[in-house]
Design an enzyme around this catalytic site. Sequence first.
Site, PDB file in Angstrom:
ATOM      1  N   ASP A 117     -66.909   4.630  15.674  1.00  0.00           N
ATOM      2  CA  ASP A 117     -66.796   4.445  14.430  1.00  0.00           C
ATOM      3  C   ASP A 117     -65.768   5.061  13.339  1.00  0.00           C
ATOM      4  OD1 ASP A 117     -66.152   2.453  12.755  1.00  0.00           O
ATOM      5  OD2 ASP A 117     -69.005   3.069  11.149  1.00  0.00           O
ATOM      6  N   THR A 141     -65.257   4.440   9.389  1.00  0.00           N
ATOM      7  CA  THR A 141     -66.510   4.726   7.832  1.00  0.00           C
ATOM      8  C   THR A 141     -68.018   5.554   8.394  1.00  0.00           C
ATOM      9  OG1 THR A 141     -65.531   3.025   7.283  1.00  0.00           O
ATOM     10  CG2 THR A 141     -67.285   3.805   6.284  1.00  0.00           C
ATOM     11  N   THR A 191     -62.767   0.217  14.822  1.00  0.00           N
ATOM     12  CA  THR A 191     -63.012   0.134  12.875  1.00  0.00           C
ATOM     13  C   THR A 191     -62.837  -1.325  12.530  1.00  0.00           C
ATOM     14  OG1 THR A 191     -63.061   1.158  10.763  1.00  0.00           O
ATOM     15  CG2 THR A 191     -60.750   1.435  12.765  1.00  0.00           C
ATOM     16  N   GLY A 192     -63.334  -1.431  11.609  1.00  0.00           N
ATOM     17  CA  GLY A 192     -63.333  -2.610  10.474  1.00  0.00           C
ATOM     18  C   GLY A 192     -62.190  -2.383   9.330  1.00  0.00           C
ATOM     19  N   ARG A 230     -59.234  -3.606  12.173  1.00  0.00           N
ATOM     20  CA  ARG A 230     -60.166  -4.677  11.901  1.00  0.00           C
ATOM     21  C   ARG A 230     -60.482  -5.283  13.265  1.00  0.00           C
ATOM     22  NH1 ARG A 230     -59.702  -5.624   6.335  1.00  0.00           N
ATOM     23  NH2 ARG A 230     -57.438  -4.821   5.281  1.00  0.00           N
ATOM     24  N   ASN A 271     -72.949  -2.411  12.382  1.00  0.00           N
ATOM     25  CA  ASN A 271     -72.151  -3.041  12.662  1.00  0.00           C
ATOM     26  C   ASN A 271     -71.712  -2.030  14.131  1.00  0.00           C
ATOM     27  OD1 ASN A 271     -71.253  -1.294  11.213  1.00  0.00           O
ATOM     28  ND2 ASN A 271     -69.131  -2.278  11.195  1.00  0.00           N
TER      29      ASN A 271
END
Length: 1465
Positions: free
Chosen positions: A433, A435, A914-915, A1028, A1057
């Site tokens: 990930d 963040t 990552t989102g 995203r 998440n």
Amino acid sequence: MALSVDSSWHRWQWRVRDGLPQSPSEATPLLSQARRRQSYNLTQQRVVFPNNSMCHQDWAAVSRKYSGNRICTTKYTFLTFLPQNLFEQFHRWANLYFLFLVILNWIPSMEVFHREITMLPLAIVLFIIMVKDGMEDFKRHRFDREINCSNIWIYERKERSYVQKCWKDVRVGDFIQMKCNEIIPADILLLFSSDPSGICHLETANLDGETNLKQRRVVKGFSQQDVQFEPEHFCNTIVCEKPNNHLNKFKGYMEHPDQTRTGFGSESLLLRGCTIRNTEVAIGIVIYAGHETKAMLNNSGPRYKRSKIERRMNIDIFFCIGLLFLMCLIGAVGHRLWNGTFKEHPPFDVPDAKGSFLPLALGGFYMFLTMIILLQVLIPVSLYVSIELVKLGQVFFLHNDLDLYDEETDLSIQCRALNITEDLGQIQYVFSDKTGTLTENKMVFRRCTIMGSEYSHQENAKRLETPRELDSDTEEWTQYQCLSFPAQWAQGPATQRGQGWAQPLRRCHSAHVPIQGHSRQRSVGRCESSQPPVAFSSSIEKDVTPDKNLLPKVQDAALWLETLSDTKAAKPFPSTTSSIADFFLALTICNSVMVSTTTQPRQRVTMPPSTKALGTSLEKIQQLFHRLKLLNLSQSFSSTAPSDTDLGESLGANMPTTDSEERDDASVYSGGYSTDGGYRSSAWDEGDIQGSGLEVSLEEVLEAPALGLASPELYYEAESPDEAALVHAAHAYSFTLVSRTPEQVTVRMPQGTCLTFDILCTLGFDSVRKRMSVVVRHPLTSEIIVYTKGADSVIMDLLEDPACATDTDVEKKVRKIQARTQKHLDLYARHGLRTLCIAKKVITEDDFQRWASFRCEAEASLDNRDELLMETAQHLENQLTLLGATGIEDRLQEGVPDTVAALREAGIQLWVLTGDKQETAVNIAYSCRLLDQTDTVYSINTESQETCESILSCALEEVKQFHGPQKPDSKLFGFCLPSETLPPSSRASVPEVGLVIDGKTLNAIFQGKLEMKFLELTQYCRSVLCCRSTPLQKSMIVKLVRDKLSVMTLSIGDGANDVSMIQAADIGIGISGQEGMQAVMASDFAISRFRHLKKLLLVHGHWCYSRLARMVVYYFYKNVCYVNLLFWYQFFCGFSGSTMIDYWQMIFFNLFFTSLPPLVFGVLDKDISAETLLALPELYKSGQNSECYNPMTFWISIVDAFYQSLVCFFIPYLTYKDSDIDVFTFGTPINTISLTTILLHQAMEMKTWTIIHGLVLIGSFLMYFVVSLVYNATCVICNSPTNPYWVMEGQLSDPTFYLVCFLTPVMALLPRYFFLSLQGTYGKSLILKAQKIDKLPTDKRDTEIQSWRSRRRPVSIPGEAQPTHHPVPPVPEQDFRVSSPKSSSPPKRKYKEDWVLHGEKCSRDHLKDRPCPGESSAKPSSREYPLLGPSSTMASGGYSRGGQIDEDRPLSRGSHRRSQSSMTI
């Protein structure tokens, strides 16, 4: 996030009381009116009746069907322990195998050993594991008993009062009374809170590790209770969903006697295990109890995973079974043939009772089974126990490694899965990930844009460039490092103040500033010097320096707010001043931040502070002199605010000071705290002191704000760091969040006045909507305003269409603001900032009432509740007016670039999932060295499956041209993988490749069955970034790579998440960061910093794999070598199944004599030192390639074991060939020789020699002689008729015994020693070279390591030494909607021409007056990619052909209403 619509419920009650017409949606029963009583389906829903006098009969009938609150986490009871534990242990087929042998040995015709002797090894193994399991289960039993006997107050129907009982007595439907700091015993629906607002505060650290408080509120209709809650008056029925493990999801409704419903959700549920905080009394009704509570349903415990070595070992054990079968078959056939040579039955062939003899074939079959019993040790049953013990030792040393301990959080590594430690040394892919994993998850406000105007906050950037000492200094230094005079001390604009920055005060210069009221007592706890009292409140997050250009406008906006009234008509287009006011009000209001005080950090502030009166007191005079004493400190204090000229002018000219509180808010004191918790907006400098500081009058000083004790400083407790950062930013501009209740929120304005907004509704943030909204009533205009913040990709699609504007000028202004805001968003993303858009909407009273009715109806629905709530939110959050956007920096963790570089050197592929926005993720990738400035980066953004397939094909074709025609090493489902090694000439010229892909493209890949082509492309890529991406997509990617490429994967993340990704990988690692502990609880290992991954893999991973792999190979060798001695003897005893070694000696051989050295070897051996492993990461590749344990090493050890057994048997046989010694006198030297050989073989395998290693080896050898001497001296009739009495004593007096025991091990080990010598002299293995370097003196070793690294280091990378925390914008990517630089490309890549495929078109309805990037007139350079036409364009990152940012041309990202992608062929 609580949904605050109590007001609508009370309006409904008021309408009913006054006999007014009722809204159908509010008053009409949703149940069928034809029936009086609801018939409930208990199989699909849970129905709860209250345990009181009125409903006791229904409660008694239903509650017995539900679980009680007694928990039992133990596996066994006193009666079931023995049978159940044995049943579980015999699930291991090895134990079943040995049980089968024990049963065979009890058959008289096949008895080889004494029956008791055969049972002994199995009984010992089963007993050891049984004791371990029993101790663990007893600990669980004690813990359960302690929990079940905890006390709680339960309402007793007969006594009409609350009675103290145990937790285990709680039943579903009971009323529970809880007090502050008590732990909640079950899942309880909140019905009463002593808080006037109906709020109860929880600390959920026991569930998710988050220490910030959560709000829970009573069910609507129960919040306004003037007296204590009376359980007897509660006659409602509760209907909710069945028990499940979703901690954040809960839905149900309460049916009233009049058959109306009141809906509720997770905001009213108190979960078991949480702690009541800041609430004196809370009362609720039990919904789920015991094992049906959400906490217990989530408590799955450590998961069992099978390691790669264990899977390999099971295969090799099957080979051993095949070998055993072959040897037994040889024995059976040999027995048949040997018996067939006798013309008459030999005297040792005893007939049965009837005088008949066994047929030869049946005798051969019996001998086959007998040989299985005889050669049973070939299957190493003790290996399983040894592996468990070794892993426990490895975990112990992992836990005690100080390098994996983090002082700041006081956390060391946690090993939650004890059986896969060796997999840490074989990882090939790491999925991370971004963040909180690569970054600190400390959100720092950096920049903002309001109404199209960008405010860069340069002074704030300079503050962030200071050393990180800022974050870890003492609290007094944090408070007083930036003390400043108030701006009002500046007398007019004629006073000239310096613009310079003072030198920062170092630790050695800091002192305790003697100001009363500012030294807060630290809370007792761990790491008190570094941990803030609440989450997300470190100094670097709180201290924001205002922008000198924005500050005057904020003051004007604050003054403008005071002129508003409810009679003032709204303008058709909002002015900049009003938008700035709304922007900062949105930052302050649109969140779930709680306010607490300094003196009581967990005590909420719910009432706005009263305005202070003018006047002078002794306290003020005392504070004045304290302030004057600080003047001589100012020259050494660091100045981190903008220049005082701008601040002084803006504060002095634009903000009249009416009382001391207003001046207090306007005073300048950055880095400290004001009396209201505010952040001062400027700082002292020398000009302040010389020009104005000492010339003010006493009256002016007294009117200036005091640093005194009037009110404590405020703390903001947020559920996410983003929310805290925005509130701190608004605070820096004196928009201060003072108090928050479910119904109201109070904001203090810059001039000191307080505005209290009524909260009508709050729509919390969720990962689907990606936004949050709050509906408030403006206290001045009485307007109902919706403030919304969220991801730019979502908010920009929800904005009001400019074409709907009636005025053409307004339409142009709106388009210009949206376009410029989008350009600023892209700029922020390129600088690695996290972006949020802020918007608003004004709605009428009728529209809101209508919407609130729909919302209440959706809340009361049990079926499709989530969908209905989502639909109501979408009805409200549209046609928004854009106010601006923010850029928040999430800085890289310390050591991330070095760790990433080391992992890449180790041959590990690193993917970031990552989102976040694509530009943000790419920038972070450059700053952490995941991507390099010289890399060719392919960026794929498309929604079409056909386009995606074409893009992947073109990219793959070009990448293959880079790498040239090469012979693949292997094939993957029909397509070729790239070769591991390239010729030196081509390796220098081939550029590294990176791939950036977004979530929509991933959907196209998975739905279009393009996984194989995508994986083939990734094989050529140095790094892959998936932006995203949703949690489900993350886990799908991990599973795809793990299963299709058959590689070892590791996932690392820190948030909820990331849980699915962590669980999908072979090894899941959770980071105990600021996002709670859900990732940690789902992981196999937990660390506190990403940089710890370097030593965890490169050092501990390598050691764990190397030790365990070599130990497993050694075990196979040892057992095969020893069993073969018995097998060779069968050729000389007529395949009768007899042995030349005493049975007890054979048992002791594996259990005692040769068991301890492998354990010490598996726990303590270090083939290479930690320093060398860290300095040379490529040594990790030996584990990736399974060099220590693979089919070749296994079969080599088996062949070596056969050779050594031949030598150990036949040299003594030839020595004693024609002598008259008995069988045990012949077997004793063979047993001694084999033990010596096996122990010496172990010594040759050991790479580290310590006292423990030496003592264990010598001790095992001596123990053999001691036990043998004692046993042979005392065993007179142990094994009649051939007894081992006095055999060892006789052998020790024979010189031949010593000669044979010395020469035979030398002959047996000579080939292996010769092979190891050749390997050490001429071997090319990196491990062997590193072992040689390790033996050198320190200075020579360092020199050799430097020489090694210089030979293997690639060409120096430009820009590598750039600061990682503030990365420069990367070279534009090779994008399938953009192109890489042409004229600015490095010289080494001049042969390569970059090109573009458009992944998206411009939205013409969004940028009508702008040319689409695909239609731009960018000239193709000298060499174009042959497949593409002249539609090649420049980078969407905003770079023109010369590398300059094109400010006028909008970016291709300017549109969020994307159509399907297209590609020009």
